[in-house]
Design a protein around this motif. Sequence first.
Motif, PDB file in Angstrom:
ATOM      1  N   UNK A 158     -27.523 -11.414 -23.525  1.00 36.17           N
ATOM      2  CA  UNK A 158     -28.743 -10.607 -23.570  1.00 36.17           C
ATOM      3  C   UNK A 158     -29.328 -10.367 -22.180  1.00 36.17           C
ATOM      4  N   UNK A 159     -29.034 -11.282 -21.238  1.00 38.37           N
ATOM      5  CA  UNK A 159     -29.612 -11.197 -19.895  1.00 38.37           C
ATOM      6  C   UNK A 159     -28.555 -11.613 -18.875  1.00 38.37           C
ATOM      7  N   UNK A 160     -28.499 -10.903 -17.749  1.00 38.36           N
ATOM      8  CA  UNK A 160     -27.618 -11.261 -16.638  1.00 38.36           C
ATOM      9  C   UNK A 160     -28.492 -11.410 -15.389  1.00 38.36           C
ATOM     10  N   UNK A 161     -28.410 -12.580 -14.732  1.00 34.82           N
ATOM     11  CA  UNK A 161     -29.190 -12.832 -13.515  1.00 34.82           C
ATOM     12  C   UNK A 161     -28.233 -13.205 -12.391  1.00 34.82           C
ATOM     13  N   UNK A 162     -28.284 -12.485 -11.285  1.00 37.03           N
ATOM     14  CA  UNK A 162     -27.402 -12.771 -10.145  1.00 37.03           C
ATOM     15  C   UNK A 162     -28.127 -13.598  -9.097  1.00 37.03           C
ATOM     16  N   UNK A 163     -27.451 -14.627  -8.591  1.00 36.61           N
ATOM     17  CA  UNK A 163     -28.040 -15.550  -7.604  1.00 36.61           C
ATOM     18  C   UNK A 163     -26.997 -15.935  -6.559  1.00 36.61           C
TER      19      UNK A 163
ATOM     20  N   UNK B  16     -23.924 -12.417  -2.680  1.00 38.73           N
ATOM     21  CA  UNK B  16     -22.671 -11.709  -2.419  1.00 38.73           C
ATOM     22  C   UNK B  16     -22.838 -10.228  -2.749  1.00 38.73           C
ATOM     23  N   UNK B  17     -21.760  -9.481  -2.758  1.00 39.52           N
ATOM     24  CA  UNK B  17     -21.793  -8.072  -3.125  1.00 39.52           C
ATOM     25  C   UNK B  17     -20.870  -7.820  -4.317  1.00 39.52           C
ATOM     26  N   UNK B  18     -21.184  -6.773  -5.089  1.00 37.39           N
ATOM     27  CA  UNK B  18     -20.356  -6.347  -6.225  1.00 37.39           C
ATOM     28  C   UNK B  18     -20.107  -7.471  -7.230  1.00 37.39           C
ATOM     29  N   UNK B  19     -21.158  -8.205  -7.547  1.00 44.63           N
ATOM     30  CA  UNK B  19     -21.043  -9.276  -8.548  1.00 44.63           C
ATOM     31  C   UNK B  19     -21.066  -8.679  -9.953  1.00 44.63           C
ATOM     32  N   UNK B  20     -21.986  -7.742 -10.179  1.00 47.87           N
ATOM     33  CA  UNK B  20     -22.047  -6.993 -11.437  1.00 47.87           C
ATOM     34  C   UNK B  20     -21.730  -5.539 -11.097  1.00 47.87           C
ATOM     35  N   UNK B  21     -20.565  -5.075 -11.530  1.00 46.51           N
ATOM     36  CA  UNK B  21     -20.102  -3.732 -11.161  1.00 46.51           C
ATOM     37  C   UNK B  21     -20.201  -2.799 -12.358  1.00 46.51           C
ATOM     38  N   UNK B  22     -19.844  -1.538 -12.134  1.00 46.38           N
ATOM     39  CA  UNK B  22     -19.974  -0.511 -13.175  1.00 46.38           C
ATOM     40  C   UNK B  22     -19.211  -0.896 -14.444  1.00 46.38           C
TER      41      UNK B  22
ATOM     42  N   UNK C  39     -30.572  -6.757 -16.828  1.00 47.63           N
ATOM     43  CA  UNK C  39     -29.812  -7.126 -15.633  1.00 47.63           C
ATOM     44  C   UNK C  39     -30.786  -7.233 -14.468  1.00 47.63           C
ATOM     45  N   UNK C  40     -30.804  -8.366 -13.782  1.00 48.68           N
ATOM     46  CA  UNK C  40     -31.754  -8.538 -12.676  1.00 48.68           C
ATOM     47  C   UNK C  40     -31.152  -9.435 -11.604  1.00 48.68           C
ATOM     48  N   UNK C  41     -31.760  -9.382 -10.428  1.00 49.54           N
ATOM     49  CA  UNK C  41     -31.217 -10.064  -9.251  1.00 49.54           C
ATOM     50  C   UNK C  41     -32.238 -11.036  -8.675  1.00 49.54           C
ATOM     51  N   UNK C  42     -31.803 -12.276  -8.429  1.00 50.89           N
ATOM     52  CA  UNK C  42     -32.647 -13.266  -7.758  1.00 50.89           C
ATOM     53  C   UNK C  42     -32.154 -13.548  -6.338  1.00 50.89           C
ATOM     54  N   UNK C  43     -31.067 -12.897  -5.932  1.00 48.36           N
ATOM     55  CA  UNK C  43     -30.578 -13.042  -4.574  1.00 48.36           C
ATOM     56  C   UNK C  43     -31.382 -12.164  -3.624  1.00 48.36           C
ATOM     57  N   UNK C  44     -31.119 -12.304  -2.335  1.00 52.20           N
ATOM     58  CA  UNK C  44     -31.909 -11.552  -1.361  1.00 52.20           C
ATOM     59  C   UNK C  44     -31.625 -10.064  -1.401  1.00 52.20           C
TER      60      UNK C  44
ATOM     61  N   UNK D  95     -33.664  -5.593  -6.602  1.00 49.32           N
ATOM     62  CA  UNK D  95     -34.149  -6.461  -5.531  1.00 49.32           C
ATOM     63  C   UNK D  95     -34.647  -7.771  -6.126  1.00 49.32           C
ATOM     64  N   UNK D  96     -35.233  -8.610  -5.297  1.00 49.61           N
ATOM     65  CA  UNK D  96     -35.685  -9.928  -5.748  1.00 49.61           C
ATOM     66  C   UNK D  96     -36.624  -9.819  -6.947  1.00 49.61           C
ATOM     67  N   UNK D  97     -36.197 -10.370  -8.070  1.00 49.36           N
ATOM     68  CA  UNK D  97     -36.970 -10.257  -9.300  1.00 49.36           C
ATOM     69  C   UNK D  97     -38.336 -10.908  -9.180  1.00 49.36           C
TER      70      UNK D  97
END
Length: 521
Positions: free
Chosen positions: A312-317, A320-326, A338-343, A360-362
Amino acid sequence: KRDVRNMTSRHFLSLMVLESASYTDSSDDETSPRDKQQKNSKGNGDFCIKNIKQADFGRREIEIAEQEMPALMALRKRAQGEKPLAGAKVVGCTHITAQTAVLMETLSALGAQCRWAACNIYSTQNEVAAALAEGGFSVFAWKGESEDDFWWCIDRCVNVEGWQPNMILDDGGDLTHWIYKKYPSMFKKIKGIVEESVTGVHRLYQLSKAGKLCVPAMNVNDSVTKQKFDNLYCCRESVLDSSSLKRTTDVMFGGKQVVVCGYGEVGKGCCAALKAMGSIVYVTEIDPICALQACMDGFRLVKLNEVIRQVDIVITCTGNKNVVVRENLDRMKNGCIVCNMGHSNTEIDVVSHPDHVVGRLLNLSCSTVPTFVLSITATTQALALIELYNAPEGRYKQDVYLLPKKMDEYVASLHLPTFDAHLTELTDEQAKYLGLNKNGPFKPNYYRYPAISVLCGFSFVLLVLVCLNVTVPVCVGKCANCKPTLMYTYYSIYCFLLQILNHLAHGKRRLEKLVQLLSPY
């Protein structure tokens, strides 16, 4: 009690007014700050912000933040007479919030001149930027900048006639990158760089490895006070708080399936918060050590494509680059968050789905983070600047350094009075026995606080299992016919761990002995 009541009412009033202001900023005035001519009450116009009229509201926010940043205020009080940063010209690129404002004003009180841009296009608090501009700071930032605005602000911050920076305070490496790209000659007068994010530190190590780092740099991100408190505890509290992901989405997290990409300190904090809310948490990780930590903390280690259809939720931490792609985005079920906690926003392919992803930073884009934790990081940054600026020639080469552990301990000690906490002091005999100075540092540089804690916790579990004494069909002895008990199995592992810990705790022993110990296993 009267002071507490006044603080509470002032905070409430400030939040009410700021909330109403946030709704009017975008609708009432669509003019780009770049097209405005603004001046503060003293006639100074060396800044570019959203609206200088919000300065009073921003000042209230800064005053509130000061009460939750005891170490930075103590540092300001103790060192402002000595002016350890007298003559320093600091150019900064960080999040511009009330907490950063306290840092900037502390640096100014210690003698530094500051010019500042934002490292994130969404996290700037417009009212705080206005308060700083009214206070005489050259600030170039507003919430909702475009990418072009972002680089324009950095350039305006750096490229000014008659002002040459000699210190850099960066968050993400964008400012450092811009100076290297556009104004490399400036590094002739720059004494050092202080970097606080994993992304920026990675860039610095790349420059160092390529022999292109021409000034000393301080890696604040990997200091204990940053890793343990800002990355772990701060993200644990801010990722789900009422004004961040929960308010933004109005989603109930109990029972939701969430995948957290990366189990570093940020990922650990996010997973702990999600687990406490009753979420089913999966973790993706490339590092086997962090992966093992995730497993031992009760999380299932997966590859993203294995669970992408059901979560239900994807959080990137990861940073890196291209962690969640098309491809991942196309396979997600309808309504997946889908949200990002990385810089950086490079972790998620925001170009393909710009309207459905928080890139960007959630926790800083949707709300703010706990002020007290940022006090720890800001104090560490201030000490790093003081250390690099005042270091005698030759102490630091053109390389990346960690903050001395003594300073980490000093930052922590400045925050203890908030909890009415009292440190135990070593006696002369105890200090001699341990081979320590009574005033620290108390741990060697290789001591990793989280890792040791995990091993000790695991050892405790093993000791409990020793008491069970249940037979198992697996033999760990020399004899192929023996039937050892769990007590024998776990006791062997426990003794093995103790030997490793013993070797880690005594740095004078040779590495060869540890390798010799490990070889039979």
